[in-house]
Design an enzyme around this catalytic site. Structure first.
Site, PDB file in Angstrom:
ATOM      1  N   PRO A  63      55.567 -14.773   9.018  1.00  0.00           N
ATOM      2  CA  PRO A  63      54.526 -14.380   7.573  1.00  0.00           C
ATOM      3  C   PRO A  63      53.574 -15.538   6.944  1.00  0.00           C
ATOM      4  O   PRO A  63      54.207 -16.253   7.007  1.00  0.00           O
ATOM      5  CB  PRO A  63      55.685 -14.589   5.989  1.00  0.00           C
ATOM      6  N   MET A  64      52.081 -15.030   7.214  1.00  0.00           N
ATOM      7  CA  MET A  64      51.884 -16.808   7.197  1.00  0.00           C
ATOM      8  C   MET A  64      49.831 -16.133   6.054  1.00  0.00           C
ATOM      9  O   MET A  64      49.184 -14.814   5.724  1.00  0.00           O
ATOM     10  CB  MET A  64      50.492 -17.072   7.835  1.00  0.00           C
ATOM     11  N   GLN A  91      57.879  -8.665   4.305  1.00  0.00           N
ATOM     12  CA  GLN A  91      58.669  -9.778   3.314  1.00  0.00           C
ATOM     13  C   GLN A  91      58.629 -10.404   2.395  1.00  0.00           C
ATOM     14  O   GLN A  91      57.841 -10.222   1.729  1.00  0.00           O
ATOM     15  CB  GLN A  91      58.241 -11.253   4.305  1.00  0.00           C
ATOM     16  N   CYS A 116      59.259 -20.925   0.881  1.00  0.00           N
ATOM     17  CA  CYS A 116      57.523 -21.678   0.821  1.00  0.00           C
ATOM     18  C   CYS A 116      57.713 -22.745  -0.251  1.00  0.00           C
ATOM     19  O   CYS A 116      58.487 -23.127  -1.113  1.00  0.00           O
ATOM     20  CB  CYS A 116      57.057 -20.305   0.062  1.00  0.00           C
ATOM     21  N   ARG A 148      52.206 -21.366  12.667  1.00  0.00           N
ATOM     22  CA  ARG A 148      50.609 -21.848  13.529  1.00  0.00           C
ATOM     23  C   ARG A 148      50.869 -22.509  14.516  1.00  0.00           C
ATOM     24  O   ARG A 148      49.370 -21.832  15.144  1.00  0.00           O
ATOM     25  CB  ARG A 148      51.000 -23.394  12.863  1.00  0.00           C
TER      26      ARG A 148
END
Length: 386
Positions: A24-25, A78, A109, A237
């Site tokens: 998840p981004m 998420q 995070c 990424r």
């Protein structure tokens, strides 16, 4: 030596092949980006992180974020939460309203707005609270057979490592798998991921362990599983501006040598597809008359990632990063030298955000009392996606 190619990843009733998970981004892994990646290869594609409180309170932005595309299975969501009761309520909502097929809990995070409240990568330090949150989620999901997993970091910093203890606690609570980003919160996205830590966690647990960190190419994923024995990989990424990485990962885990090196013309086609998917998603079935512009504005952040290493002039780059319509995008893409070969010098290089290590912002007295299971005051976040 560990088997360099693991078998399919099993998460409750779901079998995932290849054993690849899109991390998840925030602002990235929406419906459009997930579809773009899914078109390249199989795996598990997780939506942006949403907060338990915002979900339970039916925040409109959050409800929009947990929407999934047609044929998107398993639907992976998420959650970020710091209150066991609110977490349980959010999971019950997911189960009762059939919002997702898999739930991942965020304990990784590192951003200050999360850690200063004791959440994300800071939370496993309070091991009893961590166990309460994970246990509440697993129990709430159990009646529907929805698997719950945990994603975490090594710890707050090198002096406050928690990953083995937290992994064992999550396993005891009944999670289906544990993912480890091989960095501490203090490292943020700097330096090199510690793959040895992933191997240590794999040796300690019986449930599947997924490795995350520094997977820039498909062959990095093979090296990680060979080095650690991990049951799969989580990719963040490395796929920015390169959704075809998932095609490479599928080939790699299938034992095929093919790797994509698209020329600039092929990249332009992918860019156009991405922008079109974003425009469609923002249009929301015609409910948003500004959907095309909103989608193009969202697309702007991806331009530099797609063009990284290609010899594209600064004026054209700047214009592409300011598009407002698909027609404008088409005109600008038409000015690219489509025959320009892929810049192989960028292979294996970091993408997306990189930063320096820093002191983790924590609530007052957070490190002094490991055994507290109390929920920090004001810790729940009312918005999602960051």
């Amino acid at each position: 030596m560990p088997n360099p190619v693991p078998g399919p990843l099993t998460l409750g009733p779901h079998t995932v092949w290849p054993p690849v998970v899109l991390a998840p981004m925030a602002g990235i892994t929406n419906v459009a980006f997930r579809q773009l990646c899914r078109e390249q290869g199989g795996g598990l594609y997780v939506c942006e992180m949403v907060t338990t409180r915002a979900l339970v309170e039916r925040n409109p932005k959050t409800l929009r974020m947990v929407a999934f595309g047609d044929g998107e299975r398993p639907r992976s969501l998420q959650l970020y939460g710091i209150d066991p009761e609110v977490t349980a309520a959010a999971v019950r909502m997911v189960v009762e309203e059939d919002l997702a097929d898999h739930i991942d809990l965020n304990f990784g995070c590192p951003v200050p707005k999360v850690t200063r409240k004791g959440g994300g990568a800071a939370l496993p330090w309070r091991h009893r609270l961590f166990a309460r949150i994970v246990g509440s989620a697993v129990r709430a999901a159990a009646p529907a057979g929805v698997p719950v997993t945990v994603k975490m970091r090594k710890g707050i910093d090198d002096d406050h490592l928690t990953y083995v203890e937290a992994g064992l606690a999550a396993q005891d609570a009944g999670v289906a798998a544990v993912a480890l980003h091989g960095r501490t919160a203090a490292q943020r996205y700097s330096g090199t991921a510690d793959w040895d830590a992933i191997g240590t966690l794999k040796q300690a647990l019986d449930v599947p362990v997924l490795g995350n960190g520094d997977i820039w190419e498909a062959d990095d994923a093979l090296r990680m599983v060979a080095h650690t024995g991990a049951d799969g990989v989580v990719v963040g990424r490395g796929c920015l501006g390169r959704p075809w990485l998932f095609a490479d990962l599928a080939a790699a885990f299938d034992g095929r040598p093919q790797r994509r090196l698209p020329d600039l013309g092929e990249v332009a086609v992918t860019m156009r597809r991405h922008a079109e998917l974003l425009a469609d998603w923002y249009a929301d079935g015609g409910r948003n008359p500004n959907g095309e512009r909103d989608g193009c504005v969202d697309f702007r952040k991806h331009v530099a990632w797609y063009l990284k290493g290609f010899p594209v002039g600064s004026e054209l780059r700047r214009a592409l990063a300011m598009v407002n319509s698909l027609a404008e995008l088409d005109d600008l893409l038409g000015k690219l030298d489509t025959a320009e070969p892929f810049p192989v010098q960028t292979l294996g290089q970091p993408r997306g955000r990189t930063n320096s290590p820093g002191k983790v912002v924590l609530p007052d007295g957070w490190l002094a009392d490991r055994d507290s299971a109390e929920v920090p005051t004001g810790a729940e976040l009312a918005d999602s996606g960051g």
